[in-house]
Design a protein around this motif. Structure first.
Motif, PDB file in Angstrom:
ATOM      1  N   PHE A  69       0.808  -1.218   0.000  1.00 45.60           N
ATOM      2  CA  PHE A  69       0.000   0.000   0.000  1.00 45.60           C
ATOM      3  C   PHE A  69       0.849   1.279   0.000  1.00 45.60           C
ATOM      4  O   PHE A  69       0.297   2.377  -0.110  1.00 45.60           O
ATOM      5  CB  PHE A  69      -0.941   0.019   1.208  1.00 45.60           C
ATOM      6  CG  PHE A  69      -2.071  -0.966   1.100  1.00 45.60           C
ATOM      7  CD1 PHE A  69      -3.159  -0.718   0.269  1.00 45.60           C
ATOM      8  CD2 PHE A  69      -2.054  -2.153   1.821  1.00 45.60           C
ATOM      9  CE1 PHE A  69      -4.198  -1.623   0.168  1.00 45.60           C
ATOM     10  CE2 PHE A  69      -3.091  -3.067   1.723  1.00 45.60           C
ATOM     11  CZ  PHE A  69      -4.166  -2.798   0.892  1.00 45.60           C
ATOM     12  N   LEU A  70       2.162   1.149   0.162  1.00 45.00           N
ATOM     13  CA  LEU A  70       3.012   2.333   0.080  1.00 45.00           C
ATOM     14  C   LEU A  70       2.923   2.919  -1.324  1.00 45.00           C
ATOM     15  O   LEU A  70       3.032   2.192  -2.322  1.00 45.00           O
ATOM     16  CB  LEU A  70       4.464   1.983   0.407  1.00 45.00           C
ATOM     17  CG  LEU A  70       4.807   1.758   1.879  1.00 45.00           C
ATOM     18  CD1 LEU A  70       6.296   1.479   2.018  1.00 45.00           C
ATOM     19  CD2 LEU A  70       4.421   2.958   2.720  1.00 45.00           C
TER      20      LEU A  70
ATOM     21  N   LEU B 237      -9.968  -1.701  -0.814  1.00 47.91           N
ATOM     22  CA  LEU B 237      -8.609  -2.090  -0.451  1.00 47.91           C
ATOM     23  C   LEU B 237      -8.280  -3.485  -0.978  1.00 47.91           C
ATOM     24  O   LEU B 237      -7.160  -3.729  -1.448  1.00 47.91           O
ATOM     25  CB  LEU B 237      -8.449  -2.043   1.074  1.00 47.91           C
ATOM     26  CG  LEU B 237      -8.579  -0.659   1.714  1.00 47.91           C
ATOM     27  CD1 LEU B 237      -8.504  -0.764   3.227  1.00 47.91           C
ATOM     28  CD2 LEU B 237      -7.496   0.282   1.202  1.00 47.91           C
ATOM     29  N   GLU B 238      -9.248  -4.391  -0.911  1.00 50.21           N
ATOM     30  CA  GLU B 238      -9.029  -5.731  -1.449  1.00 50.21           C
ATOM     31  C   GLU B 238      -8.790  -5.679  -2.958  1.00 50.21           C
ATOM     32  O   GLU B 238      -7.940  -6.405  -3.495  1.00 50.21           O
ATOM     33  CB  GLU B 238     -10.234  -6.619  -1.134  1.00 50.21           C
ATOM     34  CG  GLU B 238     -10.341  -7.014   0.335  1.00 50.21           C
ATOM     35  CD  GLU B 238     -11.512  -7.946   0.582  1.00 50.21           C
ATOM     36  OE1 GLU B 238     -12.178  -8.332  -0.404  1.00 50.21           O
ATOM     37  OE2 GLU B 238     -11.753  -8.290   1.749  1.00 50.21           O
ATOM     38  N   ALA B 239      -9.551  -4.838  -3.647  1.00 54.77           N
ATOM     39  CA  ALA B 239      -9.385  -4.715  -5.094  1.00 54.77           C
ATOM     40  C   ALA B 239      -8.005  -4.170  -5.438  1.00 54.77           C
ATOM     41  O   ALA B 239      -7.342  -4.648  -6.370  1.00 54.77           O
ATOM     42  CB  ALA B 239     -10.477  -3.803  -5.667  1.00 54.77           C
ATOM     43  N   TYR B 240      -7.553  -3.164  -4.682  1.00 53.13           N
ATOM     44  CA  TYR B 240      -6.226  -2.588  -4.931  1.00 53.13           C
ATOM     45  C   TYR B 240      -5.149  -3.631  -4.663  1.00 53.13           C
ATOM     46  O   TYR B 240      -4.181  -3.760  -5.437  1.00 53.13           O
ATOM     47  CB  TYR B 240      -6.009  -1.369  -4.040  1.00 53.13           C
ATOM     48  CG  TYR B 240      -4.674  -0.699  -4.249  1.00 53.13           C
ATOM     49  CD1 TYR B 240      -4.491   0.207  -5.286  1.00 53.13           C
ATOM     50  CD2 TYR B 240      -3.600  -0.974  -3.409  1.00 53.13           C
ATOM     51  CE1 TYR B 240      -3.257   0.818  -5.488  1.00 53.13           C
ATOM     52  CE2 TYR B 240      -2.368  -0.373  -3.598  1.00 53.13           C
ATOM     53  CZ  TYR B 240      -2.203   0.520  -4.633  1.00 53.13           C
ATOM     54  OH  TYR B 240      -0.989   1.129  -4.841  1.00 53.13           O
ATOM     55  N   ALA B 241      -5.296  -4.393  -3.574  1.00 54.79           N
ATOM     56  CA  ALA B 241      -4.316  -5.424  -3.249  1.00 54.79           C
ATOM     57  C   ALA B 241      -4.265  -6.491  -4.337  1.00 54.79           C
ATOM     58  O   ALA B 241      -3.185  -6.986  -4.698  1.00 54.79           O
ATOM     59  CB  ALA B 241      -4.644  -6.055  -1.902  1.00 54.79           C
ATOM     60  N   HIS B 242      -5.432  -6.837  -4.880  1.00 57.19           N
ATOM     61  CA  HIS B 242      -5.472  -7.842  -5.940  1.00 57.19           C
ATOM     62  C   HIS B 242      -4.736  -7.344  -7.187  1.00 57.19           C
ATOM     63  O   HIS B 242      -4.011  -8.101  -7.839  1.00 57.19           O
ATOM     64  CB  HIS B 242      -6.922  -8.172  -6.289  1.00 57.19           C
ATOM     65  CG  HIS B 242      -7.054  -9.210  -7.367  1.00 57.19           C
ATOM     66  ND1 HIS B 242      -6.778 -10.548  -7.152  1.00 57.19           N
ATOM     67  CD2 HIS B 242      -7.415  -9.096  -8.678  1.00 57.19           C
ATOM     68  CE1 HIS B 242      -6.967 -11.210  -8.283  1.00 57.19           C
ATOM     69  NE2 HIS B 242      -7.353 -10.369  -9.225  1.00 57.19           N
ATOM     70  N   GLU B 243      -4.894  -6.066  -7.498  1.00 56.50           N
ATOM     71  CA  GLU B 243      -4.226  -5.498  -8.661  1.00 56.50           C
ATOM     72  C   GLU B 243      -2.712  -5.476  -8.498  1.00 56.50           C
ATOM     73  O   GLU B 243      -1.970  -5.455  -9.482  1.00 56.50           O
ATOM     74  CB  GLU B 243      -4.734  -4.074  -8.912  1.00 56.50           C
ATOM     75  CG  GLU B 243      -6.194  -3.998  -9.349  1.00 56.50           C
ATOM     76  CD  GLU B 243      -6.682  -2.569  -9.445  1.00 56.50           C
ATOM     77  OE1 GLU B 243      -5.857  -1.653  -9.201  1.00 56.50           O
ATOM     78  OE2 GLU B 243      -7.863  -2.352  -9.730  1.00 56.50           O
ATOM     79  N   HIS B 244      -2.260  -5.443  -7.244  1.00 56.25           N
ATOM     80  CA  HIS B 244      -0.821  -5.356  -6.978  1.00 56.25           C
ATOM     81  C   HIS B 244      -0.328  -6.599  -6.249  1.00 56.25           C
ATOM     82  O   HIS B 244       0.595  -6.539  -5.430  1.00 56.25           O
ATOM     83  CB  HIS B 244      -0.517  -4.099  -6.152  1.00 56.25           C
ATOM     84  CG  HIS B 244      -0.859  -2.821  -6.851  1.00 56.25           C
ATOM     85  ND1 HIS B 244      -2.143  -2.326  -6.897  1.00 56.25           N
ATOM     86  CD2 HIS B 244      -0.094  -1.949  -7.568  1.00 56.25           C
ATOM     87  CE1 HIS B 244      -2.153  -1.202  -7.585  1.00 56.25           C
ATOM     88  NE2 HIS B 244      -0.932  -0.959  -8.016  1.00 56.25           N
TER      89      HIS B 244
END
Length: 224
Positions: free
Chosen positions: A46-47, A72-79
C-alpha cells in the motif's frame, strides 16, 4: 513513504496514527484503537497508493466501512505481485553450517538473555543468486513465519563468533519485543529500534565491536 502515509491518515482521522509495515499474506491491513491513537498494521504494497486508496484506508480504519474494505481488497489484488511468496512447505531451515551451528547459538543466548522465552525457528538463509550484490541483508526476524535467518556469508572461518552471536541476539530481541509489546506477530519485524530496544541491545557484550567489524568488512561480505 511510510511516515508520509501515517501523516496523511492522521490528518484524515484526526488522531495520531502509529503505522507498522508488514509482509503478511493473510492479513493485509489491521488496526487497533487506543488512548494513544490508532495502531495500524499495513502490508507494504500500500506504500505509494493513490489518494483514493488512502481515503479508503482511513474509512476502513475509522468506521470499519465495508465498501472501503472492498476497495482495499481490489487494490491489493491489482498489486498482488508485491506480495512475497511463501517458502515451500517441508523445507526446514538449515541450522548447522560449515563453521557455526545457529541452533546452538540460539539456545545458549535464549538461556542466558531471555530466560528461554523466545520460541522461534533459526537457520541460515538461502544464498541469493544473480548479479553481484551492492548491499547485503545480514539477517533478521520474520514475525509472520516466526523465523530468524542469518545470511550465509557469515558462515566462514574468518567471521568472529561474537559477530554471529550479535546478529542472532539482535534478531532475538526483535522477536522478544514483538511478543511482549502487544502488537501481535503479523508480518516482518519493523526496522525501527525504540529506545527500550537500544537500551537492552547496549547490554550485550562486544556489541559495539561486532558493529565495527560489520562496517569494516562490508566489502568482503558482498563478495561472500
Amino acid at each position: 513513504m511510510a511516515a508520509e502515509l501515517a501523516r496523511r491518515l492522521s490528518s484524515l482521522l484526526k488522531v495520531p496514527v502509529h503505522l507498522r509495515l508488514t509482509d503478511n499474506r493473510a492479513t493485509l491491513i489491521s488496526f487497533r484503537r487506543g488512548e494513544e491513537g490508532l495502531r495500524l498494521r499495513l502490508h507494504h504494497l500500500f506504500l505509494g497508493a493513490p489518494d483514493a486508496v488512502v481515503q479508503a484506508m482511513a474509512a476502513y480504519a475509522g468506521r470499519a466501512d465495508a465498501r472501503a474494505g472492498e476497495a482495499l481488497e481490489a487494490y491489493a489484488h491489482e498489486h498482488s505481485e508485491r506480495v512475497r511468496r511463501e517458502r515451500r512447505p517441508g523445507k526446514p531451515l538449515r541450522t548447522r553450517g560449515r563453521c557455526f551451528d545457529l541452533q546452538a547459538v540460539f539456545a545458549r543466548l535464549n538461556a542466558s538473555w531471555f530466560d528461554g522465552r523466545v520460541q522461534v525457528d533459526v537457520g541460515w538463509a538461502r544464498k541469493p543468486a544473480g548479479k553481484r550484490r551492492r548491499s547485503i541483508h545480514v539477517g533478521g526476524y520474520d514475525a509472520r513465519r516466526k523465523e530468524i535467518r542469518i545470511h550465509p556469508a557469515f558462515d566462514r572461518p574468518n567471521v568472529p563468533a561474537f559477530v554471529v552471536d550479535y546478529l542472532v541476539f539482535h534478531a532475538m530481541l526483535h522477536a522478544d519485543f514483538e511478543d511482549t509489546d502487544g502488537t501481535g506477530s503479523e508480518g516482518r519485524c519493523a526496522p525501527e529500534h525504540t529506545p527500550a530496544f537500544r537500551e537492552r541491545e547496549a547490554l550485550f557484550p562486544l556489541g559495539d565491536a561486532a558493529q565495527r567489524w560489520l562496517s569494516d568488512n562490508h566489502t568482503s561480505l558482498l563478495r561472500g
